[in-house]
Motif scaffolding. Sequence first.
Motif, mmCIF file in Angstrom:
data_model
loop_
_atom_site.group_PDB
_atom_site.id
_atom_site.type_symbol
_atom_site.label_atom_id
_atom_site.label_comp_id
_atom_site.label_asym_id
_atom_site.label_seq_id
_atom_site.Cartn_x
_atom_site.Cartn_y
_atom_site.Cartn_z
ATOM 1 N N SER A 173 38.322 49.826 61.088
ATOM 2 C CA SER A 173 39.549 50.007 60.316
ATOM 3 C C SER A 173 39.540 49.263 58.989
ATOM 4 O O SER A 173 40.598 48.950 58.445
ATOM 5 C CB SER A 173 40.763 49.563 61.159
ATOM 6 O OG SER A 173 40.959 50.438 62.247
ATOM 7 N N THR A 205 35.892 56.513 63.196
ATOM 8 C CA THR A 205 37.167 55.998 63.698
ATOM 9 C C THR A 205 37.699 56.884 64.806
ATOM 10 O O THR A 205 38.256 56.404 65.802
ATOM 11 C CB THR A 205 38.193 55.905 62.547
ATOM 12 O OG1 THR A 205 37.671 55.042 61.545
ATOM 13 C CG2 THR A 205 39.503 55.330 63.045
ATOM 14 N N SER A 212 39.720 51.034 67.047
ATOM 15 C CA SER A 212 40.322 51.112 65.716
ATOM 16 C C SER A 212 41.782 50.675 65.758
ATOM 17 O O SER A 212 42.253 49.940 64.884
ATOM 18 C CB SER A 212 40.221 52.543 65.176
ATOM 19 O OG SER A 212 40.889 52.669 63.949
#
Length: 243
Positions: A173, A205, A212
């Motif tokens: 992230s 992701t 994440s």
Amino acid sequence: MKPLFSIITVTYNAEKTLPVTMQSVGEQTCQLFEHLIIDGASTDDTLKIANDAKLSQTVIVSEPDKGLYYAMDKGLAMAQGDYVIFLNAGDKFHAPDTLQRIADVAMDNAYPGIIYGQTQIVDSQGHRIGERHFRAPKVLSIKSFANGMVVCHQAFVALRKITSPFDLRYRFSADYEWCIRCLQHSRRNYYIDDYLVDYLNEGVTTRNHRKSLKERFRIMCHYYGVLPTIWRHILKVLKPQKK
């Protein structure tokens, strides 16, 4: 003066997904860009595909790296454009005039810090799946990201001089945290009420969704406070679901 765009595409063994991205970039009616292909020493036909596209604005670097955000940092360090756009392999501009529309906004509004819009989610065949869970808001500020990544990174066009390297402590992230820092340094943000990007729903992701989300929670706590972040999550759980 018209802006120059640095389009950064990170690849690794992306022979199946890169062609649609290369085609999309090559079809843009605005040709004021450099396309930086940051490759992690692919062993398939990724580099051949990039070279065969024969775009004079393409710069290809291929060498081993330590992962996605390391490669994105490399592209950011190489970028010479006024604005940076991260367009990963498999992602594409929504229309041939997308880059021109972004350029027009930049010129008409004295180069805002962030230019952004909506994102369409597509499958590997390019078929529409739908929109993101979040719709980009018409008014964007740093507070907007307290609820999550309300603007897809690929539809978040940042003035290069307000950017900085990704925080490599975050494996899944770092783009979310990077966008928040960009917003900290942006004096004005401009919304384009249309799709800017078709996003391939098979990214790093996406494959590591739970990890994440944990990272995003840590980032939210850092920038927006622990208790406010916990409270916002509680409200989401308590909020009645639409039928």
